[in-house]
Design a protein around this motif. Structure first.
Motif, PDB file in Angstrom:
ATOM      1  N   HIS A   1      38.656  18.970  37.594  1.00  0.00           N
ATOM      2  CA  HIS A   1      39.914  19.703  37.422  1.00  0.00           C
ATOM      3  C   HIS A   1      40.866  19.085  36.406  1.00  0.00           C
ATOM      4  N   PRO A   2      40.936  17.758  36.236  1.00  0.00           N
ATOM      5  CA  PRO A   2      41.845  17.248  35.207  1.00  0.00           C
ATOM      6  C   PRO A   2      41.497  17.772  33.810  1.00  0.00           C
ATOM      7  N   GLU A   3      40.234  18.029  33.567  1.00  0.00           N
ATOM      8  CA  GLU A   3      39.802  18.548  32.261  1.00  0.00           C
ATOM      9  C   GLU A   3      40.117  20.036  32.129  1.00  0.00           C
ATOM     10  N   TRP A   4      39.689  20.842  33.093  1.00  0.00           N
ATOM     11  CA  TRP A   4      39.839  22.293  32.920  1.00  0.00           C
ATOM     12  C   TRP A   4      41.247  22.810  33.197  1.00  0.00           C
ATOM     13  N   GLU A   5      42.065  22.045  33.873  1.00  0.00           N
ATOM     14  CA  GLU A   5      43.451  22.477  34.079  1.00  0.00           C
ATOM     15  C   GLU A   5      44.271  22.357  32.785  1.00  0.00           C
ATOM     16  N   LYS A   6      43.866  21.442  31.913  1.00  0.00           N
ATOM     17  CA  LYS A   6      44.645  21.165  30.698  1.00  0.00           C
ATOM     18  C   LYS A   6      44.034  21.744  29.427  1.00  0.00           C
ATOM     19  N   ASN A   7      42.805  22.201  29.496  1.00  0.00           N
ATOM     20  CA  ASN A   7      42.099  22.683  28.318  1.00  0.00           C
ATOM     21  C   ASN A   7      41.673  24.133  28.555  1.00  0.00           C
ATOM     22  N   PRO A   8      42.270  25.091  27.856  1.00  0.00           N
ATOM     23  CA  PRO A   8      41.948  26.495  28.124  1.00  0.00           C
ATOM     24  C   PRO A   8      40.472  26.838  27.895  1.00  0.00           C
ATOM     25  N   GLU A   9      39.841  26.234  26.889  1.00  0.00           N
ATOM     26  CA  GLU A   9      38.435  26.523  26.642  1.00  0.00           C
ATOM     27  C   GLU A   9      37.545  25.955  27.745  1.00  0.00           C
ATOM     28  N   ALA A  10      37.935  24.813  28.316  1.00  0.00           N
ATOM     29  CA  ALA A  10      37.200  24.274  29.464  1.00  0.00           C
ATOM     30  C   ALA A  10      37.416  25.166  30.688  1.00  0.00           C
TER      31      ALA A  10
ATOM     32  N   THR B   1      35.261  29.180  34.560  1.00  0.00           N
ATOM     33  CA  THR B   1      35.219  30.514  35.175  1.00  0.00           C
ATOM     34  C   THR B   1      33.874  31.191  34.918  1.00  0.00           C
ATOM     35  N   ILE B   2      33.318  30.998  33.733  1.00  0.00           N
ATOM     36  CA  ILE B   2      32.001  31.584  33.427  1.00  0.00           C
ATOM     37  C   ILE B   2      30.927  30.963  34.311  1.00  0.00           C
TER      38      ILE B   2
ATOM     39  N   LYS C   1      47.811  33.816  25.114  1.00  0.00           N
ATOM     40  CA  LYS C   1      48.894  34.497  25.836  1.00  0.00           C
ATOM     41  C   LYS C   1      48.611  34.579  27.331  1.00  0.00           C
ATOM     42  N   ASN C   2      47.363  34.834  27.678  1.00  0.00           N
ATOM     43  CA  ASN C   2      46.947  35.007  29.065  1.00  0.00           C
ATOM     44  C   ASN C   2      45.424  34.863  29.119  1.00  0.00           C
ATOM     45  N   PHE C   3      44.863  35.061  30.302  1.00  0.00           N
ATOM     46  CA  PHE C   3      43.418  34.887  30.433  1.00  0.00           C
ATOM     47  C   PHE C   3      42.650  35.931  29.632  1.00  0.00           C
ATOM     48  N   ALA C   4      43.139  37.147  29.576  1.00  0.00           N
ATOM     49  CA  ALA C   4      42.460  38.189  28.792  1.00  0.00           C
ATOM     50  C   ALA C   4      42.364  37.778  27.322  1.00  0.00           C
ATOM     51  N   ASP C   5      43.428  37.201  26.791  1.00  0.00           N
ATOM     52  CA  ASP C   5      43.429  36.726  25.413  1.00  0.00           C
ATOM     53  C   ASP C   5      42.445  35.564  25.247  1.00  0.00           C
ATOM     54  N   LEU C   6      42.428  34.649  26.195  1.00  0.00           N
ATOM     55  CA  LEU C   6      41.489  33.523  26.171  1.00  0.00           C
ATOM     56  C   LEU C   6      40.053  34.034  26.216  1.00  0.00           C
ATOM     57  N   LYS C   7      39.791  34.965  27.097  1.00  0.00           N
ATOM     58  CA  LYS C   7      38.441  35.526  27.250  1.00  0.00           C
ATOM     59  C   LYS C   7      37.989  36.214  25.960  1.00  0.00           C
ATOM     60  N   LYS C   8      38.905  36.911  25.306  1.00  0.00           N
ATOM     61  CA  LYS C   8      38.568  37.657  24.091  1.00  0.00           C
ATOM     62  C   LYS C   8      38.434  36.746  22.872  1.00  0.00           C
ATOM     63  N   ASN C   9      39.336  35.768  22.742  1.00  0.00           N
ATOM     64  CA  ASN C   9      39.411  34.973  21.508  1.00  0.00           C
ATOM     65  C   ASN C   9      39.001  33.512  21.650  1.00  0.00           C
ATOM     66  N   GLY C  10      38.854  33.035  22.879  1.00  0.00           N
ATOM     67  CA  GLY C  10      38.524  31.633  23.096  1.00  0.00           C
ATOM     68  C   GLY C  10      37.034  31.361  22.975  1.00  0.00           C
ATOM     69  N   HIS C  11      36.724  30.100  22.810  1.00  0.00           N
ATOM     70  CA  HIS C  11      35.336  29.648  22.743  1.00  0.00           C
ATOM     71  C   HIS C  11      35.154  28.595  23.835  1.00  0.00           C
ATOM     72  N   PRO C  12      34.367  28.917  24.861  1.00  0.00           N
ATOM     73  CA  PRO C  12      34.229  27.956  25.964  1.00  0.00           C
ATOM     74  C   PRO C  12      33.621  26.634  25.492  1.00  0.00           C
ATOM     75  N   THR C  13      34.092  25.563  26.095  1.00  0.00           N
ATOM     76  CA  THR C  13      33.511  24.250  25.807  1.00  0.00           C
ATOM     77  C   THR C  13      32.125  24.189  26.433  1.00  0.00           C
ATOM     78  N   THR C  14      31.435  23.091  26.214  1.00  0.00           N
ATOM     79  CA  THR C  14      30.164  22.850  26.903  1.00  0.00           C
ATOM     80  C   THR C  14      30.280  21.608  27.788  1.00  0.00           C
ATOM     81  N   PHE C  15      31.479  21.046  27.874  1.00  0.00           N
ATOM     82  CA  PHE C  15      31.695  19.803  28.622  1.00  0.00           C
ATOM     83  C   PHE C  15      31.240  19.924  30.076  1.00  0.00           C
TER      84      PHE C  15
END
Length: 146
Positions: free
Chosen positions: A15-24, A29-30, A74-88
């Motif tokens: 959680h310390p990683e994914w709470e602070k990093n939107p791509e994580a 969530t995926i 802006k929100n999760f929908a924006d992250l889902k559309k434009n973000g690139h998930p990490t592989t961490f």
């Protein structure tokens, strides 16, 4: 053998990683959606099912139980559309699974120095914050338990 519940608990421990990093957070969530949609068990990925309403629901629940940094999105929908998930998180999960499958001893010797590589799976379950997060999330997902 790890159960689906264990995989989710392991992911919560980061959680310390994914709470602070939107791509994580997107990756988290995926991964949880994949587990919840039974992709791990079947080995087949139904992309629409994983990335659909189930993913949005998991994100909504997680964001309601813990602060998640989504900026610059802006929100999760924006992250889902434009973000690139990490592989961490995936790499961490693969590392844990490899150690479990390779039979790396999971108990530490009394003095901790027996020269043998050790791995303590329970370390992932000792963080009180991650356990609280898991317990709050659990009613909203439905992995199969034996």
């Amino acid at each position: 053998m790890l159960r689906e519940i264990d995989l989710i608990r392991i992911l919560m421990s980061y959680h310390p990683e994914w709470e602070k990093n939107p791509e994580a957070f997107l990756e988290l969530t995926i991964l949880i959606s994949s587990i919840d949609c039974r992709c791990i068990e079947s080995g087949e990925v139904d992309f629409e099912r994983v990335m659909g309403p189930n993913l949005d629901n998991i994100a909504k629940v997680l964001m309601s139980i813990t602060p998640v940094q989504l900026a610059p999105y802006k929100n999760f929908a924006d992250l889902k559309k434009n973000g690139h998930p990490t592989t961490f998180l995936s790499e961490c999960l693969v590392d844990v699974l490899e150690k479990v499958n390779e039979g790396v001893p999971v108990k530490v010797a009394a003095n901790g120095e027996d020269g043998q590589e050790t791995f303590c799976l329970e370390n992932h379950f000792r963080d009180k914050d991650s356990e609280k997060l898991f317990l709050k999330l659990w009613p909203y997902i439905s992995p199969i338990e034996e």
